[in-house]
Design a protein around this motif. Structure first.
Motif, PDB file in Angstrom:
ATOM      1  N   PHE A   1       3.824   2.575  12.522  1.00  9.63           N
ATOM      2  CA  PHE A   1       4.080   1.174  12.203  1.00  9.63           C
ATOM      3  C   PHE A   1       3.866   0.878  10.728  1.00  9.63           C
ATOM      4  CE2 PHE A   1      -0.156   1.752  14.013  1.00  9.63           C
ATOM      5  CZ  PHE A   1      -0.992   1.240  13.038  1.00  9.63           C
ATOM      6  N   LEU A   2       3.129   1.765  10.021  1.00  5.39           N
ATOM      7  CA  LEU A   2       2.941   1.579   8.581  1.00  5.39           C
ATOM      8  C   LEU A   2       4.142   2.075   7.775  1.00  5.39           C
ATOM      9  CD1 LEU A   2      -0.843   2.465   8.156  1.00  5.39           C
ATOM     10  CD2 LEU A   2       0.227   0.210   8.049  1.00  5.39           C
ATOM     11  N   ALA A   3       5.134   2.644   8.450  1.00  3.84           N
ATOM     12  CA  ALA A   3       6.376   2.983   7.750  1.00  3.84           C
ATOM     13  C   ALA A   3       7.149   1.723   7.389  1.00  3.84           C
ATOM     14  CB  ALA A   3       7.237   3.886   8.629  1.00  3.84           C
ATOM     15  N   LEU A   4       6.850   0.604   8.034  1.00  2.00           N
ATOM     16  CA  LEU A   4       7.518  -0.659   7.735  1.00  2.00           C
ATOM     17  C   LEU A   4       6.916  -1.271   6.472  1.00  2.00           C
ATOM     18  CD1 LEU A   4       7.615  -2.189  11.326  1.00  2.00           C
ATOM     19  CD2 LEU A   4       9.271  -0.688  10.231  1.00  2.00           C
ATOM     20  N   ALA A   5       7.781  -1.635   5.548  1.00  2.00           N
ATOM     21  CA  ALA A   5       7.308  -2.139   4.256  1.00  2.00           C
ATOM     22  C   ALA A   5       6.437  -3.384   4.411  1.00  2.00           C
ATOM     23  CB  ALA A   5       8.498  -2.433   3.341  1.00  2.00           C
ATOM     24  N   HIS A   6       6.810  -4.289   5.342  1.00  2.00           N
ATOM     25  CA  HIS A   6       6.006  -5.501   5.473  1.00  2.00           C
ATOM     26  C   HIS A   6       4.623  -5.198   6.036  1.00  2.00           C
ATOM     27  CE1 HIS A   6       8.249  -5.216   9.315  1.00  2.00           C
ATOM     28  NE2 HIS A   6       7.195  -5.774   9.874  1.00  2.00           N
TER      29      HIS A   6
ATOM     30  N   ALA B   1       0.833  -1.198   0.000  1.00  2.00           N
ATOM     31  CA  ALA B   1       0.000   0.000   0.000  1.00  2.00           C
ATOM     32  C   ALA B   1       0.871   1.252   0.000  1.00  2.00           C
ATOM     33  CB  ALA B   1      -0.915   0.005   1.213  1.00  2.00           C
ATOM     34  N   THR B   2       0.426   2.252  -0.737  1.00  2.00           N
ATOM     35  CA  THR B   2       1.105   3.548  -0.782  1.00  2.00           C
ATOM     36  C   THR B   2       0.383   4.505   0.153  1.00  2.00           C
ATOM     37  OG1 THR B   2       1.764   3.182  -3.087  1.00  2.00           O
ATOM     38  CG2 THR B   2       1.821   5.447  -2.262  1.00  2.00           C
ATOM     39  N   LEU B   3       1.124   5.147   1.037  1.00  2.00           N
ATOM     40  CA  LEU B   3       0.518   6.022   2.033  1.00  2.00           C
ATOM     41  C   LEU B   3       1.227   7.370   2.050  1.00  2.00           C
ATOM     42  CD1 LEU B   3       0.233   3.334   4.828  1.00  2.00           C
ATOM     43  CD2 LEU B   3      -1.696   4.459   3.722  1.00  2.00           C
ATOM     44  N   GLY B   4       0.454   8.413   2.358  1.00  2.00           N
ATOM     45  CA  GLY B   4       1.007   9.752   2.417  1.00  2.00           C
ATOM     46  C   GLY B   4       1.616  10.071   3.763  1.00  2.00           C
ATOM     47  N   ALA B   5       2.144  11.276   3.861  1.00  2.00           N
ATOM     48  CA  ALA B   5       2.850  11.702   5.072  1.00  2.00           C
ATOM     49  C   ALA B   5       1.932  11.727   6.286  1.00  2.00           C
ATOM     50  CB  ALA B   5       3.464  13.085   4.846  1.00  2.00           C
ATOM     51  N   GLU B   6       0.664  12.126   6.092  1.00  2.11           N
ATOM     52  CA  GLU B   6      -0.271  12.183   7.225  1.00  2.11           C
ATOM     53  C   GLU B   6      -0.471  10.802   7.830  1.00  2.11           C
ATOM     54  OE1 GLU B   6      -4.915  13.356   8.289  1.00  2.11           O
ATOM     55  OE2 GLU B   6      -4.232  13.350   6.197  1.00  2.11           O
ATOM     56  N   ALA B   7      -0.662   9.808   6.964  1.00  2.00           N
ATOM     57  CA  ALA B   7      -0.884   8.447   7.457  1.00  2.00           C
ATOM     58  C   ALA B   7       0.340   7.914   8.187  1.00  2.00           C
ATOM     59  CB  ALA B   7      -1.256   7.530   6.291  1.00  2.00           C
ATOM     60  N   LEU B   8       1.513   8.148   7.630  1.00  2.00           N
ATOM     61  CA  LEU B   8       2.737   7.624   8.237  1.00  2.00           C
ATOM     62  C   LEU B   8       3.056   8.320   9.555  1.00  2.00           C
ATOM     63  CD1 LEU B   8       4.970   7.193   5.068  1.00  2.00           C
ATOM     64  CD2 LEU B   8       3.644   5.459   6.282  1.00  2.00           C
ATOM     65  N   ALA B   9       2.695   9.598   9.644  1.00  2.00           N
ATOM     66  CA  ALA B   9       2.914  10.309  10.903  1.00  2.00           C
ATOM     67  C   ALA B   9       1.953   9.814  11.982  1.00  2.00           C
ATOM     68  CB  ALA B   9       2.734  11.809  10.692  1.00  2.00           C
TER      69      ALA B   9
ATOM     70  N   ASP C   1      -8.728   3.594   5.053  1.00  2.00           N
ATOM     71  CA  ASP C   1      -8.797   2.548   6.078  1.00  2.00           C
ATOM     72  C   ASP C   1      -7.685   2.655   7.110  1.00  2.00           C
ATOM     73  OD1 ASP C   1     -11.090   1.296   5.073  1.00  2.00           O
ATOM     74  OD2 ASP C   1      -9.937   0.108   3.647  1.00  2.00           O
ATOM     75  N   TRP C   2      -6.578   3.282   6.777  1.00  2.00           N
ATOM     76  CA  TRP C   2      -5.466   3.384   7.714  1.00  2.00           C
ATOM     77  C   TRP C   2      -5.867   4.101   9.004  1.00  2.00           C
ATOM     78  CZ3 TRP C   2      -4.188   8.316   9.132  1.00  2.00           C
ATOM     79  CH2 TRP C   2      -4.530   9.347   8.250  1.00  2.00           C
ATOM     80  N   ARG C   3      -6.877   4.952   8.921  1.00  2.00           N
ATOM     81  CA  ARG C   3      -7.301   5.696  10.107  1.00  2.00           C
ATOM     82  C   ARG C   3      -7.823   4.777  11.210  1.00  2.00           C
ATOM     83  NH1 ARG C   3      -7.381  11.095   9.217  1.00  2.00           N
ATOM     84  NH2 ARG C   3      -7.377  11.804   7.043  1.00  2.00           N
TER      85      ARG C   3
END
Length: 479
Positions: A282-287, A270-278, A310-312
């Motif tokens: 834990f979604l910064a991990l590729a797996h 999944a590709t995620l933006g800066a808001e989601a990763l901040a 859905d990441w929210r």
């Protein structure tokens, strides 16, 4: 259920060998644990090649069981001497079907009103299922999840099972007991479960296969047999369903073994933006982004493919990349316990903390695949500046022998051995305290994750990596 229903089913099924009970008896329940039986029980006992003799099996499990009827998957030498009991031995390959027929009588399954979703793979099953549970629950779908973390309803724990995939009778009992509370079942399906028929008769709408790396060779006997066991999840997928994977290797290997009976779709992470990763580090991990992609695909089959954030709705999964940050020290607890899992999480740590040095504390479980031990050591050594090798569920093996196996894959420089795990964690903290305060370190405590026990010599003693970390934070004044 009428009292005669189980007796009638016994009499009509075809068995390879049978001996009727010495006296007429009323059969009113089915069990998979010998110590849960009473005089009305049919005990379904599945015999494995686990190194124990038939005599040991009879003495430990069968001789004192009060069950009136015993059903086994193969003849056990001496079993005919169990006085008075009815004994039935299934034909080769019939075990799961026979157990399933009895489950249908005692614990009927609603296959029309329920959506079943399954996840297999060497690593990532739990995370994918918990992400899926969170997504569907947030959209109003009552979800029952079954897996390594136990049984949960809409994210709230209901029970522990002690299994990634419970035995079929236990699974059906749990599904039946909560049948009015869920519309979707999201379940982890292990290779053991697929090989032993623990999920027989569960029709999956769709399924996911996270990855495939070396594990459980002690049970399966070889890598090809392990893959073949995993591939049986294809047989559980209903017509019109599909298998999702983020591993092109899995898809290619399935294709090489013949045309899969359902479509296999390879998904990118999944590709995620800066808001989601901040918000969800834990979604910064590729797996984890790969696990998230699989969860989205399975959720789409229930909710439809409309755009969603859905990441929210996600939270870090217990024992999966749990972080504590104290100044320049980042402490990570993770369940990683295979060569690939250690390689994956340590690579992710190096990517996420490029300026930091890495210390890793880990061990390897006993009575399991010995061949992966030096591979685990090699994975840790490649990515760590300092390593502490310790004990991790030695079971009935000598912890020092397990550690010796691990060390064959590691160079001597930069490693320590501290056998007792609580002392090893204390040593890890002392090591970090010895480093300059302005020197950033990430310390990975791997292998136990969500587990709150140490398994040694047949006993599970209460223990928690998280508790030991908290104790040492307080000891050093870092809390």
């Amino acid at each position: 259920m009428p009292n005669h229903a189980l007796s009638d089913l016994l009499s009509t099924l075809d068995f390879a060998w049978r001996r009727e009970p010495a006296k007429p008896c009323t059969l009113d329940n089915i069990q998979w644990r010998a110590n849960a039986c009473d005089a009305g029980s049919i005990l379904f006992f599945q015999r494995f090649d686990d190194g124990r003799t038939d005599a040991e099996i009879i003495e430990r499990y069968l001789a004192d069981s009060p069950c009136s009827v015993l059903v086994t998957n193969r003849m056990i030498e001496g079993i005919e001497r169990l006085q008075g009991k009815g004994i039935y031995v299934t034909h080769p390959g019939d075990w799961a079907e026979v157990v399933g027929r009895f489950c249908d009588r005692v614990y009927p399954l609603d296959t029309d009103g329920t959506t079943f979703l399954g996840v297999t793979g060497t690593n990532g099953k739990t995370t994918t299922v918990k992400y899926l549970e969170a997504i569907l629950s947030a959209h109003g779908r009552p979800v029952l999840s079954v897996g390594t973390l136990g049984l949960s309803l809409a994210g709230e724990p209901l029970a522990t099972t002690g299994f990634t995939s419970p035995p079929l009778i236990e699974l059906r009992r749990l599904l039946h007991a909560h049948r009015d509370q869920y519309a979707v079942v999201a379940m982890e399906v292990s290779s053991h479960a697929l090989d032993q028929g623990r999920a027989h008769g569960i029709p999956l709408q769709n399924a996911a296969w996270t990855n495939f790396t070396q594990d459980h060779l002690d049970y399966h006997g070889g890598e090809a047999a392990y893959f073949a066991a995993k591939a049986r999840i294809l047989d559980m997928i209903a017509d019109g369903g599909r298998l999702y994977t983020t591993s092109s290797d899995v898809a290619e290997r399935l294709s090489e073994n013949g045309q899969p009976r359902v479509p296999v779709q390879v998904l990118p992470a999944a590709t995620l933006g800066a808001e989601a990763l901040a918000a969800k580090p834990f979604l910064a991990l590729a797996h984890n982004r790969r696990n998230y992609a699989l969860a989205i695909a399975l959720a789409d089959g229930v909710l439809g493919p409309e755009a969603r954030e859905d990441w929210r709705h996600l939270s870090a999964v217990d024992g999966r990349f749990e972080c504590r940050v104290v100044g320049n020290r980042t402490l990570v607890v993770d369940f990683a316990h295979t060569p690939d899992a250690l390689e994956t999480i340590l690579t992710a740590i190096r990517d996420a903390f490029p300026q930091a040095r890495v210390a890793t504390l880990f061990g390897c479980g006993g009575d399991r695949d010995r061949f992966k031990r030096p591979l685990m050591g090699a994975s840790v050594a490649r990515h760590s500046d300092h390593t502490i090798v310790t004990s991790d569920n030695p079971r009935f093996e000598d912890p020092e022998r397990i550690i010796a196996d691990i060390l064959t894959g590691m160079p001597e420089a930069g490693r320590e051995v501290v056998v007792e795990r609580p002392r090893a964690i204390a040593r890890l903290f002392d090591f970090l305290a010895e480093r300059p305060e302005d020197e950033p370190w990430v310390a990975l405590v791997a292998g136990k994750g969500h587990e709150r026990y140490l398994d040694a010599k047949g006993r599970k003693t209460p223990y928690s990596d998280q508790d030991e970390i908290e104790r040492n934070l307080i000891r050093l004044g870092w809390a």
